[in-house]
Write an enzyme that holds these catalytic residues in place. Structure first.
Site, short mmCIF file in Angstrom:
data_model
loop_
_atom_site.label_atom_id
_atom_site.label_comp_id
_atom_site.label_asym_id
_atom_site.label_seq_id
_atom_site.Cartn_x
_atom_site.Cartn_y
_atom_site.Cartn_z
N LYS A 87 56.36 -28.48 34.22
CA LYS A 87 56.88 -28.61 34.67
C LYS A 87 57.01 -30.06 35.53
O LYS A 87 55.29 -30.56 35.80
CB LYS A 87 56.49 -27.55 35.92
C1 E4P Z 1 59.75 -23.14 41.40
O1 E4P Z 1 57.75 -22.94 41.05
C2 E4P Z 1 58.51 -23.90 43.17
O2 E4P Z 1 57.45 -24.82 42.79
C3 E4P Z 1 58.29 -22.98 44.07
O3 E4P Z 1 59.83 -21.45 44.37
C4 E4P Z 1 59.08 -23.51 45.42
O4 E4P Z 1 58.98 -22.44 46.11
P1 E4P Z 1 58.67 -23.16 48.64
O5 E4P Z 1 59.89 -23.41 48.59
O6 E4P Z 1 58.43 -21.45 48.50
O7 E4P Z 1 57.26 -23.62 48.15
#
Ligand code: E4P
Length: 225
Positions: A87
């Site tokens: 990622k």
């Molecule tokens: C996915 O892994 C994203 O990083 C994550 O869903 C972000 O979520 P948040 O906006 O609740 O931090």
């Protein structure tokens, strides 16, 4: 539609992987932080052993520059396995890292996407998944459905191999809207899946069926007839 668990909590992954039709697990440094100072690679390997190799595991880099991201990716691929989706946040350093990793044939998930341009650039750089941040976009007054629909349209129009992995959800309604806008996959905290199925009106329907059956057959189940 595919659902991934957006958590690094082993207990939750074990419990909900058994219950729900889960396609994989995602995390980011903020999600990892919730688990405390874990043995990072042992923990990620444990997640892999729970979900198996036929599900996707997405692990985020932490370096801020391209060279560091590539080193992080290399370490993740060595210490976990070659199938992990690396990622990478889509900024100037990240897009360069995505291009490089794709030229090496590494699985990539482009993340921290808030705009059409970010997603389109990540697609063009070859990202396997792009992760638009639904709730964060809403918080900013942006229209996540429009942005996701544009991604879906471009993928279909130009035959990109990229899959939309919508992320950052706070409720089931957002997840449904993301899917209807064209996101093939969504990653969400298990609590959203649990809340979707643990509602008083569902419990009442089940209790009513149970009472009606028992009023005729007592405790004898269909299997025991
Ligand atoms: C996915 O892994 C994203 O990083 C994550 O869903 C972000 O979520 P948040 O906006 O609740 O931090």
């Amino acid at each position: 539609m595919k659902y991934l668990l957006d958590t690094a909590n082993l207990e939750d992954i074990r419990r909900y992987y058994e219950i729900f039709p889960i396609a994989g697990v995602t995390s980011n440094p903020s999600i990892v932080k919730k688990e405390g100072k874990i043995d990072f690679f042992a923990h990620m390997n444990e997640i892999r052993s729970i979900i198996g190799t036929d599900k996707s595991l997405h692990i985020q880099v932490t370096a801020l520059d391209t060279a560091g991201m590539l080193k992080d990716a290399d370490r993740i691929l060595t210490k976990v396995d070659k199938d992990v989706y690396i990622k990478i946040p889509v900024n100037m350093e990240g897009i360069k890292a995505i291009k490089e990793l794709k030229s090496q044939g590494v699985n990539v998930t482009a993340t921290a996407i808030y705009s059409k341009m970010q997603g389109l650039l990540a697609m063009e750089a070859g990202a396997d998944y792009i992760a638009p941040y639904y709730n964060r976009m809403e918080n900013m007054g942006l229209d996540p459905e429009d942005i996701i629909a544009s991604f879906a349209e471009m993928i279909a129009l130009y035959d990109y191999k990229t899959t939309i992995l919508a992320a950052s959800f706070k409720n089931a309604g957002q997840v449904n809207k993301a899917h209807l806008a064209g996101a093939q996959t969504a990653t969400l905290d298990p609590s959203i899946l649990v809340a979707a199925l643990k509602q008083p009106y569902i419990e009442k329907a089940v209790a009513d069926f149970d009472a009606d059956w028992k009023s005729i057959y007592g405790d004898c189940t269909i299997a025991e007839l």
